[in-house]
Motif scaffolding. Structure first.
Motif, PDB file in Angstrom:
ATOM      1  N   LEU A   1       0.290  -8.736   1.127  1.00 56.30           N
ATOM      2  CA  LEU A   1      -0.314  -9.294   0.052  1.00 56.30           C
ATOM      3  C   LEU A   1       0.419 -10.661  -0.212  1.00 56.30           C
ATOM      4  O   LEU A   1       1.727 -10.670  -0.466  1.00 56.30           O
ATOM      5  CB  LEU A   1      -0.222  -8.479  -1.121  1.00 56.30           C
ATOM      6  CG  LEU A   1      -0.828  -8.910  -2.396  1.00 56.30           C
ATOM      7  CD1 LEU A   1      -2.384  -8.926  -2.471  1.00 56.30           C
ATOM      8  CD2 LEU A   1      -0.501  -7.990  -3.635  1.00 56.30           C
TER       9      LEU A   1
ATOM     10  N   HIS B   1       0.880  -1.187  -0.087  1.00 49.36           N
ATOM     11  CA  HIS B   1      -0.037  -0.052   0.153  1.00 49.36           C
ATOM     12  C   HIS B   1       0.883   1.495   0.075  1.00 49.36           C
ATOM     13  O   HIS B   1       0.342   2.216  -0.450  1.00 49.36           O
ATOM     14  CB  HIS B   1      -0.946  -0.145   1.201  1.00 49.36           C
ATOM     15  CG  HIS B   1      -0.306  -0.054   2.394  1.00 49.36           C
ATOM     16  ND1 HIS B   1       0.223  -1.329   3.010  1.00 49.36           N
ATOM     17  CD2 HIS B   1       0.051   0.862   3.353  1.00 49.36           C
ATOM     18  CE1 HIS B   1       0.854  -0.918   4.374  1.00 49.36           C
ATOM     19  NE2 HIS B   1       0.710   0.367   4.450  1.00 49.36           N
TER      20      HIS B   1
ATOM     21  N   LEU C   1      -7.330  -3.186  -1.331  1.00 49.03           N
ATOM     22  CA  LEU C   1      -6.101  -3.648  -0.562  1.00 49.03           C
ATOM     23  C   LEU C   1      -6.383  -4.058   0.811  1.00 49.03           C
ATOM     24  O   LEU C   1      -5.935  -5.172   1.152  1.00 49.03           O
ATOM     25  CB  LEU C   1      -4.991  -2.882  -0.383  1.00 49.03           C
ATOM     26  CG  LEU C   1      -3.999  -2.870  -1.741  1.00 49.03           C
ATOM     27  CD1 LEU C   1      -2.748  -1.776  -1.806  1.00 49.03           C
ATOM     28  CD2 LEU C   1      -3.399  -4.012  -2.251  1.00 49.03           C
TER      29      LEU C   1
END
Length: 150
Positions: free
Chosen positions: A141, A21, A132
């Motif tokens: 992730l 992010h 996200l």
């Protein structure tokens, strides 16, 4: 008689990307490389600000392959090296999320001719930055890759 490559089982590996992010436009993160079928494979994620028609920030997912190189540390065992610059493969990139499992690619296709290294193959608009929070697991992730040469 040679055994067709498609008779060998697919190879699976996973990657975890921290702080995606925080990526700015054009920034990329790469997973460590793994060895399969004489090649080195990795997954990357890259941020884009200009790919979505509605102007939303996106995160691209890419599969990379390069031919393996025999180094002194690897010469302890006999190792097959696929010297081809390009290979054809079936593959999937899999991203688990809180709502669903996102799949990119297909094993039903005949295969994709992957580009010469270092270029990868994938989706520049795979994920939206707005999504996200649903995709991150403990702030990271996670991406699983499944590859089969054809």
């Amino acid at each position: 008689m040679k055994t067709p490559l498609s008779h060998f089982p697919p190879f699976r590996f996973g990657a975890e990307f921290e702080d995606v992010h925080r990526l700015h436009d054009g920034q990329v993160k790469h997973s460590p490389e793994v060895f399969y079928a004489g090649s080195l494979w990795k997954v990357s994620v890259q941020a884009f600000n200009d790919e979505d028609p509605q102007g939303r920030r996106t995160l691209g997912l890419f599969l990379h392959r390069r031919k393996a190189e025999i180094t002194d540390s690897l010469r302890k065992v006999h190792m097959y090296v696929d010297t081809r610059e390009k290979v054809t493969a079936r593959y999937q990139l899999i991203c688990p999320s809180k709502r669903e499992v996102m799949l990119f690619g297909s094993f039903k296709q005949r295969g994709t001719l992957l580009p010469k290294a270092p270029k990868g193959w994938g989706w520049r608009t795979a994920l939206l930055f707005d999504e996200l929070p649903d995709l991150l697991q403990n702030g990271a992730l996670r991406v699983a890759a499944v590859v089969q040469l054809v």
